[in-house]
Design an enzyme around this catalytic site. Structure first.
Site, PDB file in Angstrom:
ATOM      1  N   HIS A 160       0.765  -1.368  -0.087  1.00  0.00           N
ATOM      2  CA  HIS A 160       0.039   0.140   0.169  1.00  0.00           C
ATOM      3  C   HIS A 160       1.086   1.144   0.087  1.00  0.00           C
ATOM      4  O   HIS A 160       1.735   1.644   1.086  1.00  0.00           O
ATOM      5  CB  HIS A 160      -0.996   0.102   0.962  1.00  0.00           C
ATOM      6  CG  HIS A 160      -1.743  -1.202   0.835  1.00  0.00           C
ATOM      7  ND1 HIS A 160      -2.963  -0.342   0.539  1.00  0.00           N
ATOM      8  CD2 HIS A 160      -2.333  -2.712   1.650  1.00  0.00           C
ATOM      9  CE1 HIS A 160      -4.321  -1.466   0.856  1.00  0.00           C
ATOM     10  NE2 HIS A 160      -3.141  -2.707   1.300  1.00  0.00           N
ATOM     11  N   GLU A 162       0.409   4.244  -0.697  1.00  0.00           N
ATOM     12  CA  GLU A 162      -0.763   5.595  -0.303  1.00  0.00           C
ATOM     13  C   GLU A 162      -1.007   5.638   1.233  1.00  0.00           C
ATOM     14  O   GLU A 162      -1.501   6.795   1.486  1.00  0.00           O
ATOM     15  CB  GLU A 162      -2.121   5.259  -0.763  1.00  0.00           C
ATOM     16  CG  GLU A 162      -2.963   4.373   0.086  1.00  0.00           C
ATOM     17  CD  GLU A 162      -3.334   2.608  -0.234  1.00  0.00           C
ATOM     18  OE1 GLU A 162      -1.669   2.635  -1.478  1.00  0.00           O
ATOM     19  OE2 GLU A 162      -3.912   1.739  -0.014  1.00  0.00           O
ATOM     20  N   GLY A 215     -19.496  28.798  11.027  1.00  0.00           N
ATOM     21  CA  GLY A 215     -18.496  29.608  12.517  1.00  0.00           C
ATOM     22  C   GLY A 215     -17.220  28.192  12.275  1.00  0.00           C
ATOM     23  O   GLY A 215     -15.996  27.998  12.451  1.00  0.00           O
ATOM     24  N   GLY A 216     -17.715  26.910  11.082  1.00  0.00           N
ATOM     25  CA  GLY A 216     -16.861  26.116  11.591  1.00  0.00           C
ATOM     26  C   GLY A 216     -16.258  26.164   9.645  1.00  0.00           C
ATOM     27  O   GLY A 216     -16.227  26.893   9.180  1.00  0.00           O
ATOM     28  N   ASP A 218     -15.493  24.994   6.987  1.00  0.00           N
ATOM     29  CA  ASP A 218     -15.811  24.325   5.977  1.00  0.00           C
ATOM     30  C   ASP A 218     -17.235  25.697   5.195  1.00  0.00           C
ATOM     31  O   ASP A 218     -16.653  25.949   4.497  1.00  0.00           O
ATOM     32  CB  ASP A 218     -17.026  23.321   5.484  1.00  0.00           C
ATOM     33  CG  ASP A 218     -15.994  21.945   5.805  1.00  0.00           C
ATOM     34  OD1 ASP A 218     -14.967  22.146   5.763  1.00  0.00           O
ATOM     35  OD2 ASP A 218     -16.050  20.725   6.553  1.00  0.00           O
TER      36      ASP A 218
END
Ligand code: XMP
Length: 501
Positions: A160, A162, A215-216, A218
């Protein structure tokens, strides 16, 4: 662009982030994504990745006829050899760790790397019957763990590359992107911002858009991005449901009204939320009530405005993948503040739909949003409503809010804030006996939780220094009269969830 065909689990997300870090655009779609749509995306390369506990059978062989390079990883590699009528050996129980692999430097995949590489795999999970047209390019203890079909540019690897801690894996992915696929490293956030602003301007024109600002990270980044495009035609609504942390409303006002001069409406809805929550103790019911009441308040504000055509949402790529790809059972009904019902007559604007969280943060910084907001830890939509266990009352909210503030203050002073993914206080619905100034007390307990996580799906509790914990405990019991006991949560996720409710 690189297309990742996802077989399940979180590996594909790690992979997607790594590819984007290399400035190549990629998308994650389910493994059975229709062939016509795959062609429509015109990918420069395809990666089959992920891990699914059930056998899905061989993969659609026509993928290998597109003339596009393919890399298959882990279980994907297993399925690939089956498709080409080869086989692999699967151990009964898996034991993944870093092992030393011998790599063939003649292969483009290992070009420029050392001959022995430290890679993450189960050394018992190996190719057995190598299909026609393929040859071994990586092995361990004489057993094959990587193969390629040089003419068709098809690769299958059991390790793996990644996973985050695999440095050499990163080079292997880069080799696939740049040496095998000749992908262009042209994915960058500066251009993303420029193009997105242009697109939003074109799409919205002179019409108005509404945004539920929490207010987050995103919703903040989405709002500032759209504001850059349409200015005062964006109206942000911030609902103070009384379940916020200390100084949160003031912080939002300072940033969005004072710094960015945005059209911001703050609604004080504390009383109506408390009224609705009176007597309610069931966590799911609480979440539902908070979610629904939020929508009511938002609707009322929206009715006061006219001519709103668009609704801005801070949906990010992991949300898109989660809702589109996995059939995971919801453990808790997550309601995002900003998540709204389907029966709205708005067009949605989701400018961050393509971005991973670290990319959203980068965009936020480039737009001039302060670290305080950009690096903000996750906070559940229902806020302190799910951190006051049992019935939510004003007194309990004040207690948990103050304890949370002290906890955050001390963590910051001790410079642990950048080392922890999420940390907060919880007020369990219990009182215990204590002693203060020689007198018996019978007051509340505060629980502290600090966890590290990559994406919130799993989490490990943080080994905070005992001296720091003692300092926090002393401050909480000294400064909050209704608390005489502090406990520290030492449970990972799973079996516990991050929040207590
Ligand atoms: P759990 O408690 O499910 O939480 O392990 C995983 C992550 O999600 C956050 N969380 C929420 N976020 N609305 C949100 O936007 C919610 O209702 C919600 N509930 C939990 C939690 O804080 C953690 O980061």
């Amino acid at each position: 662009m690189i297309l990742i065909l996802d077989l399940g689990s979180k590996f594909s997300r790690f992979l997607g982030r790594r590819i984007r870090e290399s400035k190549v655009y990629c998308e994650i779609v389910p493994y059975n994504y229709p062939m016509e749509k795959i062609k429509g995306k015109n990918p420069e390369g395809i990666i089959i990745s992920g891990e699914m506990p059930i056998d899905i059978g061989a993969i659609n062989g026509s993928i290998f006829e597109l003339g596009v390079p393919v890399l298959s990883i882990g279980y994907g590699a297993d399925l690939l050899v089956q498709t080409f009528r080869g086989s692999s050996i699967k151990p009964n129980t898996f034991n993944y760790k870093f092992e030393t692999i011998n790599a063939d430097k003649e292969s483009l995949l290992f070009n420029g790397l050392y001959e022995s590489l430290s890679l993450w795999l189960d050394k018992e999970y190996v190719f057995d019957n190598i299909p026609e047209g393929f040859e071994t390019i990586g092995y361990i203890d004489g057993k094959t763990v990587a193969i390629e079909n040089r003419d068709k540019k098809i690769y299958a690897v059991m390790f793996h590359p990644e996973i985050e801690t695999s440095n050499e894996g990163k080079y292997i992915i880069d080799n696939f992107l740049f040496k095998v696929c000749n992908a262009a490293p042209n994915w960058n956030m500066e251009e993303f911002i420029e193009n997105t602003i242009e697109e939003i301007r074109k799409e919205i024109g002179d019409r108005k858009a509404l945004c539920a600002l929490s207010g987050g990270v995103d919703s903040s980044v989405a709002a500032v991005l759209v504001h850059n495009a349409i200015g005062d035609n964006l109206i942000c609504v911030f609902v103070d449901h009384g379940l916020l942390r200390k100084n949160e409303k003031e912080q939002v006002e300072k940033v969005f009204r004072d710094q960015f001069h945005m059209n911001l409406i703050t609604v004080d809805a504390k009383d109506r939320f408390l009224k609705k929550l009176k007597g309610v103790t069931d966590p799911e019911k609480k979440r539902k009530i908070i979610g629904e009441e939020f929508i009511r308040v938002f609707e009322e504000e929206q009715k006061k405005l006219d001519d709103i055509g668009y609704l801005v949402q801070g949906t990010i790529y992991p949300d898109v993948i989660e809702s589109g790809l996995s059939g995971d059972v919801a453990v808790k009904s997550h309601h995002n503040v900003g998540g709204l019902p389907d029966d709205y007559d708005f067009e949605l604007v989701e400018p961050l739909r393509q971005l991973f969280k670290d990319e959203v943060r980068k965009v936020g910084r480039l737009l001039g949003i302060s670290e305080e907001i950009v690096e903000r830890q996750p906070f559940p939509g229902p806020g302190l409503g799910v951190r006051v266990l049992g019935e939510v009352t004003e007194e309990k909210l004040n207690i948990v809010r103050e304890a949370d503030y002290i906890f955050r203050d001390e963590i910051k002073k001790a410079k642990w804030d950048k080392k922890i993914w999420q940390y907060f206080a919880v007020l369990p619905d219990i009182k215990t006996v204590g002693i203060k100034d020689g007198e018996r007390t019978y007051t509340y307990t505060i629980a502290l939780r600090a966890i590290n996580s990559v994406d919130g799906m799993t989490a490990q509790w943080v080994r905070l220094p005992l001296e720091l914990l003692e300092k926090i405990s002393n401050r909480i019991t000294e400064e909050i009269p209704q608390v005489n006991r502090v406990v520290y949560d030492i449970t990972n996720k799973p079996p516990a969830t991050i929040e207590w409710e």
